[in-house]
Design a protein around this motif. Structure first.
Motif, PDB file in Angstrom:
ATOM      1  N   ILE A  44       0.848  -1.201   0.000  1.00 55.30           N
ATOM      2  CA  ILE A  44       0.000   0.000   0.000  1.00 55.30           C
ATOM      3  C   ILE A  44       0.880   1.245   0.000  1.00 55.30           C
ATOM      4  CG2 ILE A  44      -1.648   1.355   1.351  1.00 55.30           C
ATOM      5  CD1 ILE A  44      -2.853  -1.359   2.254  1.00 55.30           C
ATOM      6  N   GLU A  45       1.930   1.244   0.821  1.00 57.58           N
ATOM      7  CA  GLU A  45       2.842   2.390   0.872  1.00 57.58           C
ATOM      8  C   GLU A  45       3.575   2.573  -0.452  1.00 57.58           C
ATOM      9  OE1 GLU A  45       5.209   1.550   4.333  1.00 57.58           O
ATOM     10  OE2 GLU A  45       3.764   2.525   5.666  1.00 57.58           O
ATOM     11  N   ARG A  46       3.978   1.482  -1.099  1.00 58.71           N
ATOM     12  CA  ARG A  46       4.634   1.584  -2.413  1.00 58.71           C
ATOM     13  C   ARG A  46       3.678   2.177  -3.446  1.00 58.71           C
ATOM     14  NH1 ARG A  46       6.441  -3.875  -1.202  1.00 58.71           N
ATOM     15  NH2 ARG A  46       8.485  -3.704  -0.250  1.00 58.71           N
ATOM     16  N   ALA A  47       2.418   1.740  -3.413  1.00 61.04           N
ATOM     17  CA  ALA A  47       1.421   2.281  -4.347  1.00 61.04           C
ATOM     18  C   ALA A  47       1.218   3.770  -4.105  1.00 61.04           C
ATOM     19  CB  ALA A  47       0.108   1.521  -4.203  1.00 61.04           C
ATOM     20  N   THR A  53       4.335  10.273  -7.142  1.00 65.33           N
ATOM     21  CA  THR A  53       5.427  10.707  -8.027  1.00 65.33           C
ATOM     22  C   THR A  53       4.981  10.884  -9.475  1.00 65.33           C
ATOM     23  OG1 THR A  53       6.130   8.429  -8.413  1.00 65.33           O
ATOM     24  CG2 THR A  53       7.209   9.628  -6.618  1.00 65.33           C
ATOM     25  N   ILE A  54       3.793  10.407  -9.816  1.00 68.80           N
ATOM     26  CA  ILE A  54       3.304  10.547 -11.187  1.00 68.80           C
ATOM     27  C   ILE A  54       2.805  11.975 -11.383  1.00 68.80           C
ATOM     28  CG2 ILE A  54       1.542   9.812 -12.846  1.00 68.80           C
ATOM     29  CD1 ILE A  54       1.622   7.056 -11.496  1.00 68.80           C
ATOM     30  N   ASN A  55       3.372  12.664 -12.373  1.00 69.13           N
ATOM     31  CA  ASN A  55       2.992  14.055 -12.633  1.00 69.13           C
ATOM     32  C   ASN A  55       1.938  14.153 -13.732  1.00 69.13           C
ATOM     33  OD1 ASN A  55       4.755  15.122 -10.721  1.00 69.13           O
ATOM     34  ND2 ASN A  55       6.459  15.105 -12.147  1.00 69.13           N
ATOM     35  N   LEU A  56       2.002  13.310 -14.719  1.00 69.35           N
ATOM     36  CA  LEU A  56       1.061  13.373 -15.821  1.00 69.35           C
ATOM     37  C   LEU A  56      -0.249  12.692 -15.463  1.00 69.35           C
ATOM     38  CD1 LEU A  56       3.534  12.475 -18.710  1.00 69.35           C
ATOM     39  CD2 LEU A  56       2.727  14.739 -18.059  1.00 69.35           C
ATOM     40  N   LYS A  57      -1.341  13.333 -15.802  1.00 66.70           N
ATOM     41  CA  LYS A  57      -2.679  12.796 -15.598  1.00 66.70           C
ATOM     42  C   LYS A  57      -2.928  12.394 -14.139  1.00 66.70           C
ATOM     43  CE  LYS A  57      -2.758  11.105 -20.311  1.00 66.70           C
ATOM     44  NZ  LYS A  57      -2.859   9.965 -21.207  1.00 66.70           N
ATOM     45  N   LYS A  58      -2.402  13.199 -13.235  1.00 64.38           N
ATOM     46  CA  LYS A  58      -2.532  12.883 -11.819  1.00 64.38           C
ATOM     47  C   LYS A  58      -3.989  12.907 -11.349  1.00 64.38           C
ATOM     48  CE  LYS A  58      -0.373  13.803  -7.409  1.00 64.38           C
ATOM     49  NZ  LYS A  58       0.631  14.534  -6.680  1.00 64.38           N
ATOM     50  N   GLU A  59      -4.805  13.703 -12.035  1.00 63.89           N
ATOM     51  CA  GLU A  59      -6.210  13.784 -11.631  1.00 63.89           C
ATOM     52  C   GLU A  59      -6.918  12.435 -11.720  1.00 63.89           C
ATOM     53  OE1 GLU A  59      -5.646  14.824 -15.882  1.00 63.89           O
ATOM     54  OE2 GLU A  59      -4.892  15.740 -14.064  1.00 63.89           O
ATOM     55  N   TYR A  61      -5.625   9.672 -10.872  1.00 66.74           N
ATOM     56  CA  TYR A  61      -5.185   8.874  -9.736  1.00 66.74           C
ATOM     57  C   TYR A  61      -5.639   9.450  -8.393  1.00 66.74           C
ATOM     58  CZ  TYR A  61      -2.163   6.828 -13.254  1.00 66.74           C
ATOM     59  OH  TYR A  61      -1.693   6.212 -14.371  1.00 66.74           O
ATOM     60  N   THR A  62      -6.287  10.598  -8.419  1.00 68.92           N
ATOM     61  CA  THR A  62      -6.659  11.278  -7.173  1.00 68.92           C
ATOM     62  C   THR A  62      -7.563  10.419  -6.302  1.00 68.92           C
ATOM     63  OG1 THR A  62      -6.458  13.403  -8.269  1.00 68.92           O
ATOM     64  CG2 THR A  62      -7.675  13.368  -6.199  1.00 68.92           C
ATOM     65  N   GLU A  63      -8.563   9.806  -6.905  1.00 67.97           N
ATOM     66  CA  GLU A  63      -9.493   8.986  -6.121  1.00 67.97           C
ATOM     67  C   GLU A  63      -8.788   7.768  -5.534  1.00 67.97           C
ATOM     68  OE1 GLU A  63     -12.922   8.376  -4.174  1.00 67.97           O
ATOM     69  OE2 GLU A  63     -12.483  10.089  -5.458  1.00 67.97           O
ATOM     70  N   ILE A  64      -7.933   7.129  -6.323  1.00 64.19           N
ATOM     71  CA  ILE A  64      -7.164   5.977  -5.822  1.00 64.19           C
ATOM     72  C   ILE A  64      -6.252   6.425  -4.697  1.00 64.19           C
ATOM     73  CG2 ILE A  64      -5.434   4.229  -6.409  1.00 64.19           C
ATOM     74  CD1 ILE A  64      -6.566   4.327  -9.285  1.00 64.19           C
ATOM     75  N   LEU A  65      -5.610   7.554  -4.880  1.00 64.90           N
ATOM     76  CA  LEU A  65      -4.703   8.101  -3.868  1.00 64.90           C
ATOM     77  C   LEU A  65      -5.449   8.354  -2.553  1.00 64.90           C
ATOM     78  CD1 LEU A  65      -1.845   9.182  -3.272  1.00 64.90           C
ATOM     79  CD2 LEU A  65      -2.633  11.400  -4.067  1.00 64.90           C
ATOM     80  N   LYS A  66      -6.632   8.955  -2.627  1.00 66.98           N
ATOM     81  CA  LYS A  66      -7.419   9.235  -1.424  1.00 66.98           C
ATOM     82  C   LYS A  66      -7.802   7.950  -0.698  1.00 66.98           C
ATOM     83  CE  LYS A  66      -9.440  13.621  -2.879  1.00 66.98           C
ATOM     84  NZ  LYS A  66     -10.667  14.308  -3.301  1.00 66.98           N
ATOM     85  N   LYS A  67      -8.184   6.929  -1.450  1.00 66.03           N
ATOM     86  CA  LYS A  67      -8.581   5.665  -0.822  1.00 66.03           C
ATOM     87  C   LYS A  67      -7.389   4.966  -0.176  1.00 66.03           C
ATOM     88  CE  LYS A  67     -12.739   5.003  -3.445  1.00 66.03           C
ATOM     89  NZ  LYS A  67     -13.570   4.194  -4.304  1.00 66.03           N
ATOM     90  N   LEU A  68      -6.239   5.008  -0.844  1.00 67.00           N
ATOM     91  CA  LEU A  68      -5.042   4.405  -0.255  1.00 67.00           C
ATOM     92  C   LEU A  68      -4.617   5.155   1.005  1.00 67.00           C
ATOM     93  CD1 LEU A  68      -2.892   3.531  -3.398  1.00 67.00           C
ATOM     94  CD2 LEU A  68      -3.924   1.928  -1.803  1.00 67.00           C
ATOM     95  N   GLN A  69      -4.722   6.479   0.982  1.00 66.65           N
ATOM     96  CA  GLN A  69      -4.393   7.266   2.168  1.00 66.65           C
ATOM     97  C   GLN A  69      -5.359   6.948   3.312  1.00 66.65           C
ATOM     98  OE1 GLN A  69      -4.443  11.128   0.292  1.00 66.65           O
ATOM     99  NE2 GLN A  69      -2.202  11.215   0.212  1.00 66.65           N
ATOM    100  N   PHE A  70      -6.624   6.739   2.992  1.00 65.91           N
ATOM    101  CA  PHE A  70      -7.598   6.366   4.000  1.00 65.91           C
ATOM    102  C   PHE A  70      -7.239   5.021   4.628  1.00 65.91           C
ATOM    103  CE2 PHE A  70     -11.609   4.155   5.071  1.00 65.91           C
ATOM    104  CZ  PHE A  70     -12.042   4.986   6.095  1.00 65.91           C
ATOM    105  N   ILE A  71      -6.843   4.065   3.784  1.00 65.09           N
ATOM    106  CA  ILE A  71      -6.421   2.746   4.276  1.00 65.09           C
ATOM    107  C   ILE A  71      -5.196   2.894   5.174  1.00 65.09           C
ATOM    108  CG2 ILE A  71      -5.475   0.497   3.608  1.00 65.09           C
ATOM    109  CD1 ILE A  71      -7.240   0.722   1.060  1.00 65.09           C
ATOM    110  N   CYS A  72      -4.244   3.701   4.763  1.00 66.40           N
ATOM    111  CA  CYS A  72      -3.041   3.924   5.587  1.00 66.40           C
ATOM    112  C   CYS A  72      -3.402   4.548   6.931  1.00 66.40           C
ATOM    113  CB  CYS A  72      -2.038   4.803   4.849  1.00 66.40           C
ATOM    114  SG  CYS A  72      -1.022   3.889   3.701  1.00 66.40           S
ATOM    115  N   ASN A  73      -4.338   5.469   6.944  1.00 70.94           N
ATOM    116  CA  ASN A  73      -4.774   6.078   8.207  1.00 70.94           C
ATOM    117  C   ASN A  73      -5.424   5.043   9.112  1.00 70.94           C
ATOM    118  OD1 ASN A  73      -3.840   8.621   7.495  1.00 70.94           O
ATOM    119  ND2 ASN A  73      -5.790   9.264   6.648  1.00 70.94           N
TER     120      ASN A  73
END
Length: 143
Positions: A44-47, A53-59, A61-73
């Motif tokens: 999860i931390e690697r993901a 670190t991905i700059n292109l088309k980051k929008e 990945y935003t939803e995936i990023l939020k869900k992974l951060q929620f899992i980490c919390n």
């Protein structure tokens, strides 16, 4: 002392020792499941790190990023609840009882024997039982 007093003291000692063993068993009963759980946390931390670190088309990945951060919390709360401490500090002295040196970074910018990078976090249960050492890069002065 009479035999009865000696026997009574022995019984109390055995009782105390037995209670300490029970307490220790309860305290560390989750050790195996937690160790098996650590690779999930690592991935999860690697993901998270990859998405950040991905700059292109980051929008996208935003939803995936939020869900992974929620899992980490949630995992951080779980660790706090079960007295699990993460070993991931940098710029601290290398400690072979909690760190596993994976590489050496030769530099004159940092004093020798300091943690430069944590490649994989380590974990300690109840401040006393190492579940996994942190895999680290250690500094060494150039000669």
């Amino acid at each position: 002392m009479e035999k009865e007093e000696i026997v009574e003291k022995e019984i109390v000692l055995i009782h105390n020792r037995f209670n300490k063993e029970i307490e220790k068993s309860i305290k560390f009963s989750l050790e195996k499941i937690i160790i098996d759980f650590l690779p999930i946390i690592d991935n999860i931390e690697r993901a998270l790190n990859l998405i950040e670190t991905i700059n292109l088309k980051k929008e996208k990945y935003t939803e995936i990023l939020k869900k992974l951060q929620f899992i980490c919390n949630l995992l951080e709360k779980f660790f706090y609840l079960f007295n699990i401490k993460k070993i991931n500090d940098t710029n601290v002295l290398f400690n072979p009882s909690i760190h596993q040196a994976m590489s050496i970074h030769y530099t004159n910018d940092i004093i020798s024997n300091q943690i430069v990078t944590v490649m994989q976090s380590g974990y300690i249960l109840h401040k006393s039982r190492l579940l996994r050492p942190a895999m680290v890069v250690v500094s060494k002065e150039k000669i």
